[in-house]
Design a protein around this motif. Structure first.
Motif, mmCIF file in Angstrom:
data_model
loop_
_atom_site.group_PDB
_atom_site.id
_atom_site.type_symbol
_atom_site.label_atom_id
_atom_site.label_comp_id
_atom_site.label_asym_id
_atom_site.label_seq_id
_atom_site.Cartn_x
_atom_site.Cartn_y
_atom_site.Cartn_z
ATOM 1 N N CYS A 135 0.831 -1.205 0.000
ATOM 2 C CA CYS A 135 0.000 0.000 0.000
ATOM 3 C C CYS A 135 0.863 1.251 0.000
ATOM 4 N N ILE B 106 0.226 -1.033 7.123
ATOM 5 C CA ILE B 106 -0.509 -0.495 5.977
ATOM 6 C C ILE B 106 -0.672 1.010 6.145
ATOM 7 N N ALA C 25 -6.098 3.247 3.676
ATOM 8 C CA ALA C 25 -6.481 1.877 3.345
ATOM 9 C C ALA C 25 -6.802 1.078 4.599
ATOM 10 N N GLY D 245 -4.680 -1.120 -2.167
ATOM 11 C CA GLY D 245 -5.248 -0.955 -0.841
ATOM 12 C C GLY D 245 -4.541 -1.876 0.132
ATOM 13 N N TRP D 246 -4.516 -3.158 -0.223
ATOM 14 C CA TRP D 246 -3.761 -4.124 0.566
ATOM 15 C C TRP D 246 -3.442 -5.346 -0.292
#
Length: 493
Positions: free
Chosen positions: A179, A236, A240, A284-285
């Protein structure tokens, strides 16, 4: 009882929290760091100060429970900010250059149309002076000998999670999650790797870059005197993380996080769709099971910061919290608009020449109208980005999940629902970024078995349905667009 600790390193401070095995927040410890503005529009922070405060806040939070009951440490951070540090000494070679700082704009202006198209095609973002690549190029051009040291592998580059993990593990782990890496403009969204052509364009030696690691991977063990040897997992970027915390797991799900700046994210599923105007496409991940979720993200640079300006600089109100009481003294902003372009106007306009201004005042304008205009500009900036996403996606946003400190302000939330003509759900858990990384870490450590189990967790929420008609909302938004046009004209004059 088992716990997961979380660090949230944000634009203005660092927070350590503990969550229990039902994902309920138990305690928190906060620290606020200094902001440096060496030139107008430049934003810097002290990486060493932030690391020290991270350790202090974490020690304070962990001191409230038996450390043996803490399963893991999860980390979420402000995205777009970065550090360059000496590999041997661990000392930063320069302050953190913050995400609000646009000092890379001159480098981007020198790119040819073909180079700009390469950046967009590979990174999912148009060339931007706000993103790390151009600001790292600025450092190479302005710090003597830095590029040569980078080529020799003597200095390292990392976004904030990379810096914190490296320091917390005593230099044992040099890694970035996908991310944060994907928002540097040095990363290819399709290959999920650092991109050699982008590295060459911005003059970045690959040897100074961290390894790429999944969000739920093992990032090593804390090795700092005075702190327990916690495993680090759940790493992260903050926006996100909030999307994950809101459990927006399906394509089309949308969340808004309101803070110093505010971000709106839309889940794109497993395809890196080209960005809507004013947004970026990023990871996002990426999880260890192979799942990759892409997002559109749009960021409004000055939302909570606009209210803070009323408090700290204009001294118009005593606290940010008092803004709601003062603004409630009038029915609306009375035709007053604030355009908070304190370091230029960001997405979707990208006008570095624009300057902040308050427009539409007349003899009957009161303090409450100006405060109301500052609150309204939060909703307008987010609406700019939401409408861009709707147009690019070809469908209306049907529901929004919201989090962040500003969600406590009912005037802002109601106005946002009115502008978007969509219901907004505000979770009773304000700290969604921290919750998101805790849920990731909990999955990695076996506290929860699956995302389906996470969907079953209940935290409660407030709801705001649109009260304003679509026509009246459109009139308000047209006024905002006119104000922005005037602000841009003023900036060019």
């Amino acid at each position: 009882m088992r716990y997961v600790a979380a660090i949230d390193q944000s634009t203005t401070g660092t927070k350590a929290m503990l969550f229990d095995e039902k994902a309920r927040p138990i305690c928190r410890a906060n620290r606020t760091h200094h902001q440096y503005h060496p030139r107008p529009g430049w934003v810097e922070q002290d990486a060493s100060e932030i690391f020290g405060q991270t350790c202090e806040a974490l020690a304070e939070a962990l001191g409230r429970v038996d450390a043996a009951s803490v399963e893991a440490l999860a980390i979420t951070v402000q995205t777009g900010a970065f550090v360059v540090w000496d590999k041997a000494t661990g000392e930063p070679v320069h302050h953190i250059i913050g995400w609000q700082c646009a000092r890379g704009a001159d480098f981007c202006a020198r790119l040819t149309p073909e180079q700009a198209e390469l950046v967009l095609e590979r990174s999912g973002t148009i060339p931007s002076g706000y993103l790390p690549a151009a600001k790292l190029a600025w450092m190479f051009e302005n710090i003597e000998g830095l590029h040569e040291r980078a080529e020799k592998g003597e200095v390292l580059f990392g976004t904030i999670e990379t810096w914190l993990v490296w320091k917390l593990t005593g230099g044992a782990t040099f890694a970035s999650d996908y991310c944060n890496a994907s928002i540097t403009q040095l990363f290819c969204q399709k290959t999920l790797d650092w991109d050699d052509d982008l590295l060459a364009l911005f003059g970045v030696p690959r040897q100074m870059l961290p390894a790429l690691t999944c969000a739920d991977a093992d990032y090593g063990t804390v090795a700092v005197e005075g702190l327990p040897a916690l495993p680090i997992t759940g790493v992260i970027g903050d926006s996100a993380a909030a999307l994950f915390g809101q459990r927006c797991f399906d394509k089309g799900d949308v969340k808004i996080t309101y803070g110093t700046g505010s971000s709106i994210l839309m889940n794109l599923g497993d395809v890196a769709v080209p960005p809507a105007p004013g947004t970026t496409t990023s990871v996002g991940w990426r999880m260890g099971d192979g799942e990759v979720t892409y997002v559109w993200e749009g960021t409004a640079n000055y939302t909570g910061a606009a209210v803070a300006w009323l408090v700290n600089d204009l001294e118009l109100i005593p606290t940010a919290a008092s803004s709601q009481e003062v603004a409630a003294q009038v029915d609306d902003a009375g035709g007053v608009f604030m355009v908070p372009a304190f370091s230029g106007l960001g997405a979707p306009y990208y006008d570095d020449s624009c300057r902040a201004c308050i427009l539409g005042m007349r003899t009957g304008t009161k303090r409450a109208h100006v405060v109301r205009a500052a609150l309204d500009c939060i909703g307008y900036q987010v609406a700019d980005l939401a409408f861009s996403m709707e147009q690019a996606a070809g469908e209306k946003i049907s529901r929004v999940m919201a989090d962040g400190g500003i969600t406590r302000n009912a005037i802002v939330m109601q106005f946002q629902a009115d502008l978007l003509q969509a219901p907004i759900e505000v979770s009773f858990v304000e700290e969604q970024s921290e919750l998101g990384v805790v849920l990731m870490a909990g999955l990695a450590r076996g506290l929860w078995a699956s995302k389906d189990e996470l969907l079953g967790l209940s935290f409660g929420h407030d709801s705001y349905a649109p009260r304003m008609s679509a026509d009246v909302a459109a009139e308000h938004y047209a006024g905002w667009q006119a104000a922005v046009a005037q602000a841009r004209f003023t900036g060019e004059a």
